[in-house]
Scaffold this active site. Sequence first.
Site, short mmCIF file in Angstrom:
data_model
loop_
_atom_site.label_atom_id
_atom_site.label_comp_id
_atom_site.label_asym_id
_atom_site.label_seq_id
_atom_site.Cartn_x
_atom_site.Cartn_y
_atom_site.Cartn_z
CB SER A 114 -0.90 0.02 1.24
OG SER A 114 -1.58 1.26 1.36
CE1 TYR A 141 -4.04 -1.77 4.66
CE2 TYR A 141 -3.68 0.55 4.12
CZ TYR A 141 -3.85 -0.77 3.71
OH TYR A 141 -3.81 -1.09 2.37
CE LYS A 178 -12.58 -0.34 -0.01
NZ LYS A 178 -11.81 -1.34 0.77
#
Length: 321
Positions: A114, A141, A178
């Site tokens: 990411s 994250y 989401k």
Amino acid sequence: MIIVTGAAGFIGSCLIQKLNELKFRYIIAVDDFSNAEKNLNLANKAIMERVDRKDLFSWLEKNNREVEFFFHIGARTDTTEFDTAIFDELNLDYSKKVWEACVNYQIPLVYASSAATYGLGENGYEDKEELISSLKPLNPYGDSKNDFDIWALNQPKKPFFFAGLKFFNVYGPNEYHKGRMASVIWHAYQQITKNGTLKLFKSHRSDFKDGEQMRDFIYVKDLIDVCIFLMEHRKNSGIYNLGTGKARSFNDLGVATFQALGLTPTIEYIDTPADIRDKYQYFTEATMQKLRSIGYDKPFTSLEDGVEDYVQNYLVKQLYY
């Protein structure tokens, strides 16, 4: 057989659709299939078998000789979640087991990293592997993704081919489920069709005007094309950026969404919430030379064209890809 983790999610389901279009039918879809809304992403897709994520490794013990490729897309992606134990389990430890299985069974691997690993961009956005250990993500994250990248690079044993892809701001069909973690385009569409206006965050920096904060927005179909290229290429292992290489402003995004709906833009600016203001990214842009250097030469979809396709062919029609 091709394994896709996160199969019922946004990117995983789009990848399966593309594989089907390329006549791949022996897809092993791996996920937690308890979310009925998310499972709609897999409707009408050719899948050989669904495997619950907790059963994957026992399944591999029996079937690894039939597996040709592994796409590890599944992850916990909530940037507002601060329980590190969740990320340790689902992103870090699970990914280590995927890696070790691909080493042991000699399965080539593409996995999702990411752009959240870059934090505020203090060290730039170059995908040089020697820089990865110095990156400073802004949340658990991002930490989990960066921790795995560092771990993978330090392993003495690696799959005979692997690629970690640092996804930038991905948007496109199949992200309905989401919620708050859906793309800004999805949220913009919801606001505009409901209220006729779009609210964007004000700038709290003197060097950026309101709405001129910038991101590298990449259409999910482009991202999938890169995944397919790497599956076919199987050379030049490493960690790669995956954006367009061109940052665009939130104002640009808003205008493109209004235009896709045939409406005159009406944009309002609201304060960035105080609890995220000090960690808010004002600029992200992938450097894409590394991917280009190994032979990927397909152009990336412009923001305007991507938003138009997404809005007109999916959101307005409430269709999945």
